[in-house]
Write an enzyme that holds these catalytic residues in place. Structure first.
Site, PDB file in Angstrom:
ATOM      1  N   GLY A 118       0.815  -1.217   0.000  1.00 10.65           N
ATOM      2  CA  GLY A 118       0.000   0.000   0.000  1.00 10.65           C
ATOM      3  C   GLY A 118       0.844   1.261   0.000  1.00 10.65           C
ATOM      4  O   GLY A 118       2.014   1.245   0.394  1.00 10.65           O
ATOM      5  N   GLY A 143       5.990  -0.607  10.472  1.00 13.99           N
ATOM      6  CA  GLY A 143       7.032  -1.297  11.230  1.00 13.99           C
ATOM      7  C   GLY A 143       8.453  -0.880  10.938  1.00 13.99           C
ATOM      8  O   GLY A 143       8.734   0.286  10.619  1.00 13.99           O
ATOM      9  N   GLU A 202      30.419  -4.223  21.364  1.00 10.34           N
ATOM     10  CA  GLU A 202      29.447  -3.192  21.758  1.00 10.34           C
ATOM     11  C   GLU A 202      30.179  -1.862  21.956  1.00 10.34           C
ATOM     12  O   GLU A 202      31.171  -1.795  22.671  1.00 10.34           O
ATOM     13  CB  GLU A 202      28.732  -3.636  23.049  1.00 10.34           C
ATOM     14  CG  GLU A 202      27.923  -2.576  23.751  1.00 10.34           C
ATOM     15  CD  GLU A 202      26.829  -1.931  22.880  1.00 10.34           C
ATOM     16  OE1 GLU A 202      26.022  -2.670  22.301  1.00 10.34           O
ATOM     17  OE2 GLU A 202      26.816  -0.683  22.774  1.00 10.34           O
ATOM     18  N   ASP A 306       6.709   0.053  15.694  1.00 11.23           N
ATOM     19  CA  ASP A 306       8.116   0.393  15.465  1.00 11.23           C
ATOM     20  C   ASP A 306       8.284   1.611  14.564  1.00 11.23           C
ATOM     21  O   ASP A 306       9.376   2.159  14.461  1.00 11.23           O
ATOM     22  CB  ASP A 306       8.844  -0.797  14.815  1.00 11.23           C
ATOM     23  CG  ASP A 306       9.136  -1.911  15.805  1.00 11.23           C
ATOM     24  OD1 ASP A 306       8.651  -1.843  16.952  1.00 11.23           O
ATOM     25  OD2 ASP A 306       9.852  -2.864  15.434  1.00 11.23           O
ATOM     26  N   LEU A 313       8.855  -2.788  20.810  1.00 10.34           N
ATOM     27  CA  LEU A 313       8.460  -4.073  21.397  1.00 10.34           C
ATOM     28  C   LEU A 313       7.075  -4.441  20.888  1.00 10.34           C
ATOM     29  O   LEU A 313       6.217  -3.560  20.705  1.00 10.34           O
ATOM     30  CB  LEU A 313       8.410  -3.968  22.926  1.00 10.34           C
ATOM     31  CG  LEU A 313       9.758  -3.838  23.628  1.00 10.34           C
ATOM     32  CD1 LEU A 313       9.571  -3.458  25.095  1.00 10.34           C
ATOM     33  CD2 LEU A 313      10.538  -5.144  23.512  1.00 10.34           C
ATOM     34  N   ALA A 314       6.840  -5.742  20.722  1.00 10.22           N
ATOM     35  CA  ALA A 314       5.556  -6.184  20.183  1.00 10.22           C
ATOM     36  C   ALA A 314       4.400  -5.750  21.088  1.00 10.22           C
ATOM     37  O   ALA A 314       3.357  -5.286  20.609  1.00 10.22           O
ATOM     38  CB  ALA A 314       5.559  -7.700  20.025  1.00 10.22           C
ATOM     39  N   HIS A 315       4.584  -5.900  22.408  1.00 12.99           N
ATOM     40  CA  HIS A 315       3.466  -5.565  23.299  1.00 12.99           C
ATOM     41  C   HIS A 315       3.219  -4.061  23.354  1.00 12.99           C
ATOM     42  O   HIS A 315       2.105  -3.639  23.684  1.00 12.99           O
ATOM     43  CB  HIS A 315       3.643  -6.174  24.701  1.00 12.99           C
ATOM     44  CG  HIS A 315       5.014  -6.044  25.284  1.00 12.99           C
ATOM     45  ND1 HIS A 315       6.075  -6.778  24.842  1.00 12.99           N
ATOM     46  CD2 HIS A 315       5.496  -5.277  26.296  1.00 12.99           C
ATOM     47  CE1 HIS A 315       7.150  -6.470  25.561  1.00 12.99           C
ATOM     48  NE2 HIS A 315       6.821  -5.558  26.439  1.00 12.99           N
ATOM     49  N   HIS A 439       6.100 -21.033  48.006  1.00 12.22           N
ATOM     50  CA  HIS A 439       7.420 -21.605  48.257  1.00 12.22           C
ATOM     51  C   HIS A 439       7.472 -23.030  47.713  1.00 12.22           C
ATOM     52  O   HIS A 439       6.523 -23.788  47.930  1.00 12.22           O
ATOM     53  CB  HIS A 439       7.702 -21.629  49.756  1.00 12.22           C
ATOM     54  CG  HIS A 439       9.009 -22.270  50.103  1.00 12.22           C
ATOM     55  ND1 HIS A 439      10.216 -21.634  49.887  1.00 12.22           N
ATOM     56  CD2 HIS A 439       9.302 -23.497  50.613  1.00 12.22           C
ATOM     57  CE1 HIS A 439      11.194 -22.441  50.270  1.00 12.22           C
ATOM     58  NE2 HIS A 439      10.667 -23.579  50.712  1.00 12.22           N
TER      59      HIS A 439
HETATM   60  C1  LIG Z   1      15.033 -10.690  16.253  1.00 10.18           C
HETATM   61  C2  LIG Z   1      13.950  -9.930  16.949  1.00 10.18           C
HETATM   62  C3  LIG Z   1      13.467 -10.369  18.168  1.00 10.18           C
HETATM   63  C4  LIG Z   1      12.463  -9.671  18.811  1.00 10.18           C
HETATM   64  N1  LIG Z   1      12.008 -10.135  20.015  1.00 10.18           N
HETATM   65  C5  LIG Z   1      11.031  -9.471  20.645  1.00 10.18           C
HETATM   66  C6  LIG Z   1      10.505  -9.960  21.874  1.00 10.18           C
HETATM   67  O1  LIG Z   1      10.933 -10.992  22.385  1.00 10.18           O
HETATM   68  N2  LIG Z   1       9.509  -9.269  22.467  1.00 10.18           N
HETATM   69  C7  LIG Z   1       9.013  -8.112  21.930  1.00 10.18           C
HETATM   70  O2  LIG Z   1       8.110  -7.531  22.512  1.00 10.18           O
HETATM   71  N3  LIG Z   1       9.473  -7.624  20.764  1.00 10.18           N
HETATM   72  C8  LIG Z   1      10.471  -8.277  20.109  1.00 10.18           C
HETATM   73  N4  LIG Z   1      10.917  -7.813  18.915  1.00 10.18           N
HETATM   74  C9  LIG Z   1      10.352  -6.544  18.377  1.00 10.18           C
HETATM   75  C10 LIG Z   1       8.995  -6.772  17.704  1.00 10.18           C
HETATM   76  O3  LIG Z   1       9.112  -7.794  16.752  1.00 10.18           O
HETATM   77  C11 LIG Z   1       8.539  -5.475  17.063  1.00 10.18           C
HETATM   78  O4  LIG Z   1       8.526  -4.454  18.040  1.00 10.18           O
HETATM   79  C12 LIG Z   1       7.140  -5.591  16.477  1.00 10.18           C
HETATM   80  O5  LIG Z   1       7.073  -6.624  15.534  1.00 10.18           O
HETATM   81  C13 LIG Z   1       6.732  -4.263  15.809  1.00 10.18           C
HETATM   82  O6  LIG Z   1       5.450  -4.396  15.284  1.00 10.18           O
HETATM   83  P1  LIG Z   1       4.937  -3.408  14.153  1.00 10.18           P
HETATM   84  O7  LIG Z   1       3.521  -3.773  13.889  1.00 10.18           O
HETATM   85  O8  LIG Z   1       5.235  -2.011  14.500  1.00 10.18           O
HETATM   86  O9  LIG Z   1       5.844  -3.705  12.878  1.00 10.18           O
HETATM   87  P2  LIG Z   1       6.138  -5.040  12.070  1.00 10.18           P
HETATM   88  O10 LIG Z   1       5.950  -6.239  12.918  1.00 10.18           O
HETATM   89  O11 LIG Z   1       7.457  -4.820  11.427  1.00 10.18           O
HETATM   90  O12 LIG Z   1       4.980  -5.082  10.991  1.00 10.18           O
HETATM   91  C14 LIG Z   1       4.904  -4.189   9.929  1.00 10.18           C
HETATM   92  C15 LIG Z   1       4.165  -4.881   8.822  1.00 10.18           C
HETATM   93  O13 LIG Z   1       3.891  -3.925   7.818  1.00 10.18           O
HETATM   94  C16 LIG Z   1       4.056  -4.556   6.552  1.00 10.18           C
HETATM   95  N5  LIG Z   1       4.305  -3.498   5.587  1.00 10.18           N
HETATM   96  C17 LIG Z   1       5.347  -2.624   5.559  1.00 10.18           C
HETATM   97  N6  LIG Z   1       5.200  -1.765   4.537  1.00 10.18           N
HETATM   98  C18 LIG Z   1       4.044  -2.087   3.917  1.00 10.18           C
HETATM   99  C19 LIG Z   1       3.332  -1.562   2.800  1.00 10.18           C
HETATM  100  N7  LIG Z   1       3.780  -0.514   2.111  1.00 10.18           N
HETATM  101  N8  LIG Z   1       2.166  -2.145   2.427  1.00 10.18           N
HETATM  102  C20 LIG Z   1       1.675  -3.223   3.125  1.00 10.18           C
HETATM  103  N9  LIG Z   1       2.308  -3.751   4.170  1.00 10.18           N
HETATM  104  C21 LIG Z   1       3.467  -3.186   4.576  1.00 10.18           C
HETATM  105  C22 LIG Z   1       5.228  -5.500   6.754  1.00 10.18           C
HETATM  106  O14 LIG Z   1       5.236  -6.531   5.797  1.00 10.18           O
HETATM  107  C23 LIG Z   1       4.964  -5.995   8.154  1.00 10.18           C
HETATM  108  O15 LIG Z   1       4.210  -7.189   8.157  1.00 10.18           O
HETATM  109  C24 LIG Z   1      11.909  -8.508  18.218  1.00 10.18           C
HETATM  110  C25 LIG Z   1      12.369  -8.069  16.974  1.00 10.18           C
HETATM  111  C26 LIG Z   1      13.374  -8.772  16.346  1.00 10.18           C
HETATM  112  C27 LIG Z   1      13.853  -8.299  15.005  1.00 10.18           C
END
Ligand SMILES: Cc1cc2nc3c(=O)[nH]c(=O)nc-3n(C[C@H](O)[C@H](O)[C@H](O)COP(=O)(O)OP(=O)(O)OC[C@H]3O[C@@H](n4cnc5c(N)ncnc54)[C@H](O)[C@@H]3O)c2cc1C
Length: 462
Positions: A118, A143, A202, A306, A313-315, A439
């Site tokens: 999109g 993201g 680091e 993100d 973070l996912a949550h 415990h």
């Molecule tokens: C290796 C690794 C480990 C992690 N471990 C953890 C963890 O243990 N716990 C935790 O809380 N977080 C963790 N994270 C972070 C977590 O994955 C992210 O914070 C989270 O996925 C962000 O969600 P989001 O929806 O913002 O983005 P994303 O999950 O990146 O989703 C964005 C989506 O948008 C889609 N998209 C992008 N542009 C377009 C477009 N133009 N049209 C249509 N679709 C599009 C992409 O395909 C994607 O599916 C980790 C991340 C990594 C890389």
């Protein structure tokens, strides 16, 4: 709910990761019509390239370590090595089950899923190819992707990102991990468990530098014991291919040889070339700028996850997506208190925290206004049974609530649920001290730390 007779949705979401799909599910649950546009797979980074696959690898690593160390528990087991295709099948199996579950939940909640890339074309419209999806409101949730350093090209073979690291078909003999943050430390932990030689580079003075310094030091001690090497305060200077892999140079003159270099220096927001700025959405270094309700500079457009400069973070993405959905549905959600977000690094040992570090608390309230207490896991029965070391550290505002909890130890991440209640409900140490903890459990360490902070230590002493 479907779009109205004019083909207008209440909400069109761009990006089906944690932030986007959470908003879509909550909004449809509140009766809004929702279209969700995703160019790859719903679930995004977390499900396919992040949280879930990495935690499956870490669990496989923990199983390997248990097999290797079985004799210390009087169990005879033989560790025969890592079968990477087997590990991959297990990891991919977990991901695909959750993926199918998410797809079916989206269908059941009547979210209109659009497969395609999109592009924002107006304050109320997103185009996918020649089709335009119009919404009374739009949500940007595109993201992030792995980033690199200037002049450091990720070739996907010898110099890899976390995306390629998750897909490696073999265990490399040796790895240099560039970046000692959460992602770098988790991969370092996995690879060490799988039998690789690991060195982390680091630039800052400590591993997991966003954590309380005492947690960082405990992780460093544990990693040292595990044979994970690290170069702290060491800036990357360059990398070259060699016959057997890579040679990594640091500015302070170190020369590190390894089969692969993992670049784990952070993630960059996906905002370029998507029409954001031309429609008036303000960006800052690629991140979409939002207010405390995740509203952008354009009144019909929100952004989450993100893509915005909050904790990656996912949550956090889930919470921001839910916040936007509830606001658009006319509810009155409270802004997110980002200090109250639980954070866990799932390495071995785990590092978990919520609230303020000691340094931030002192900066915010003044050094004389902050009290800290460190409670070692050494006297905790369950930790002894598990043979893990670590601690629970409390940061208290003098005569006030607990404003930070920092924990290190195997399985300690599970304690974050209680820790976040303590922080977010602004509990006084005496409120927690009177709660009885089961415990033998590691939660007792949290309870005993609060007992000690109220001057009633049980198993601990100075
Ligand atoms: C290796 C690794 C480990 C992690 N471990 C953890 C963890 O243990 N716990 C935790 O809380 N977080 C963790 N994270 C972070 C977590 O994955 C992210 O914070 C989270 O996925 C962000 O969600 P989001 O929806 O913002 O983005 P994303 O999950 O990146 O989703 C964005 C989506 O948008 C889609 N998209 C992008 N542009 C377009 C477009 N133009 N049209 C249509 N679709 C599009 C992409 O395909 C994607 O599916 C980790 C991340 C990594 C890389």
């Amino acid at each position: 709910m479907t779009e109205d007779s004019a083909g207008v949705f209440d909400l069109v979401v761009l990006g089906g990761g944690s932030g986007g799909y959470a908003a879509a599910l909550r909004a449809s649950g509140l009766g809004l019509s929702v279209a969700l546009i995703e160019k790859a797979e719903v679930g995004g980074t977390c499900l396919h390239r992040g949280c879930i696959p990495t935690k499956a690898l870490l669990h496989a690593g923990a199983v390997a370590d248990s097999a290797r160390g079985a004799s210390q528990f009087g169990v005879q087991a033989v560790f025969d090595g890592i079968d990477m295709p087997g590990v991959a099948a297990y990891k991919d199996g977990v991901v695909s089950q959750l993926y199918r579950g998410l797809q079916s939940t989206l269908r059941a909640r009547k979210v209109h899923l659009v497969e395609g890339e999109g592009r924002l074309v107006s304050p109320t419209a997103i185009a996918v190819g020649d089709t335009v999806y119009t919404g009374r409101h739009l949500l940007l949730a595109t993201g992030s992707v792995p980033k690199s350093l200037p002049g450091l090209a990720i070739d996907g073979a010898r110099v890899i990102s976390s995306d390629q690291a998750l897909a490696l078909a073999h265990v490399p003999a040796s790895v240099v991990v560039l970046g000692g943050g959460v992602i770098g430390c988790e991969f370092a932990s996995v690879w060490k468990s799988f039998g690789a030689e690991v060195t982390i580079v680091e630039a800052l003075p400590h591993l997991v530098p966003a954590e309380d310094e005492d947690s960082s030091k405990l992780l460093e001690r544990a990693f040292r014991r595990r044979g994970i090497k690290f170069e702290l305060g060491s800036r990357f200077a360059g990398v070259e291919s060699t016959e057997s892999g890579v040679r990594v140079r640091t500015e302070n003159g170190k020369d590190l040889h390894a089969e692969v270099l993992l670049v784990a220096v952070g993630r960059a927001p996906v905002s370029a070339g998507l029409g954001y700025e031309s429609v008036g959405v303000q960006l800052d270094r690629g991140y979409v700028k939002v207010d405390s309700y995740c509203l952008t500079s354009v009144p019909t457009i929100s952004a989450v996850g993100d893509l915005i400069p909050t904790l990656q973070l996912a949550h956090v993405g889930f919470a921001e997506g839910i916040l936007v959905a509830e606001r658009l549905a006319g509810l009155d959600p409270a802004p997110i208190d980002y200090d109250g977000v639980p954070r866990v690094t799932y390495s071995q040992p785990e590092v978990a925290s919520v609230g303020l570090t000691e340094a931030v608390a002192k900066e915010r309230y003044g050094a004389d206004e902050v009290v800290t207490l460190r409670h070692s896991l050494v006297s905790n029965g369950k930790s002894k049974i598990l043979k893990t070391a670590g601690e629970v550290k409390l940061v208290q505002r003098k005569d006030g609530p607990v404003v930070g909890i920092h924990m290190v130890g195997d399985r300690i991440g599970e304690l974050i649920g209680e820790a976040q209640l303590v922080f977010n409900w602004e509990a006084l140490p005496s409120d927690v001290a009177q709660l009885i903890h089961a415990h033998p459990s590691q939660t007792e360490a949290l309870g005993e730390a609060h007992l000690a902070l109220t001057g009633k230590p049980l198993h601990s002493h100075d």
